[in-house]
Design a protein around this motif. Structure first.
Motif, PDB file in Angstrom:
ATOM      1  N   ASP A 162      -4.588   7.886  -3.511  1.00  0.00           N
ATOM      2  CA  ASP A 162      -5.748   7.391  -4.250  1.00  0.00           C
ATOM      3  C   ASP A 162      -5.372   6.987  -5.671  1.00  0.00           C
ATOM      4  O   ASP A 162      -4.371   7.450  -6.230  1.00  0.00           O
ATOM      5  N   ARG A 163      -6.215   6.151  -6.258  1.00  0.00           N
ATOM      6  CA  ARG A 163      -6.016   5.697  -7.637  1.00  0.00           C
ATOM      7  C   ARG A 163      -5.875   6.923  -8.558  1.00  0.00           C
ATOM      8  O   ARG A 163      -6.651   7.870  -8.472  1.00  0.00           O
ATOM      9  N   GLY A 164      -4.865   6.928  -9.405  1.00  0.00           N
ATOM     10  CA  GLY A 164      -4.649   8.011 -10.355  1.00  0.00           C
ATOM     11  C   GLY A 164      -3.997   9.253  -9.760  1.00  0.00           C
ATOM     12  O   GLY A 164      -3.849  10.262 -10.444  1.00  0.00           O
ATOM     13  N   HIS A 192      -3.459   7.323   2.510  1.00  0.00           N
ATOM     14  CA  HIS A 192      -3.351   6.567   1.270  1.00  0.00           C
ATOM     15  C   HIS A 192      -3.335   7.464   0.035  1.00  0.00           C
ATOM     16  O   HIS A 192      -4.037   8.466  -0.015  1.00  0.00           O
ATOM     17  N   ARG A 229       0.854  -1.186   0.000  1.00  0.00           N
ATOM     18  CA  ARG A 229       0.000   0.000   0.000  1.00  0.00           C
ATOM     19  C   ARG A 229       0.888   1.234   0.000  1.00  0.00           C
ATOM     20  O   ARG A 229       1.902   1.279   0.683  1.00  0.00           O
TER      21      ARG A 229
END
Length: 143
Positions: A47-49, A45, A11
């Motif tokens: 994030d996607r993209g 985290h 992650r």
């Protein structure tokens, strides 16, 4: 193929060391496990993209209401020790932001509290390996 030969699920997170020009650092009190109730650097985290840099800007604002731009962040380093997070393998990229001494912070998102701490008088126990990250920042040459 042995377990050691298999790729690990990793992650990706971004943390921010926000310091004032009078020697204080911004920490949040975690409102969730692991390390619920412990002080930590703002972050989370990616994030996607999203890039790590963009995630650092977003997480700092979401958790503390402190706004910086990507241009105001300086890369500190990458922390990737296999056991740094009890939830599994996490790799974090950490950035440094220097802000004015009168910058206000307000806890938001999943932070219980946000507070400026003197770099010379930090809480006794910080979450994760954030004490190591802060020690690395204190060793950085002035820019």
């Amino acid at each position: 193929m042995t377990m050691a030969d298999q790729p690990e699920n990793i992650r990706y997170t971004a943390d921010v060391v926000a310091v004032t020009n009078d020697g204080r650092v911004l920490l949040i009190k975690r409102g969730w496990d692991p390390y619920e109730g412990h002080w930590a650097l703002p972050g989370g985290h990616v994030d996607r993209g999203e890039t790590g840099l963009r995630a650092a800007v977003r997480e700092l604002e979401e958790e503390t209401s402190v706004r910086v731009t990507e241009d105001e962040l300086r890369l500190v380093g990458i922390w990737d020790q296999p056991d740094r997070d009890p939830r599994g393998r996490y790799v974090t990229v950490t950035y440094l932001a220097t802000v004015p001494a009168d910058t206000q912070a307000t806890a938001g998102d999943d932070a219980r509290d946000a507070r400026w701490w003197p770099l010379t008088d930090l809480p006794e126990r910080l979450a994760f390996d954030h004490a190591d990250i802060l020690a690395a920042v204190l060793r950085l040459p002035a820019s």
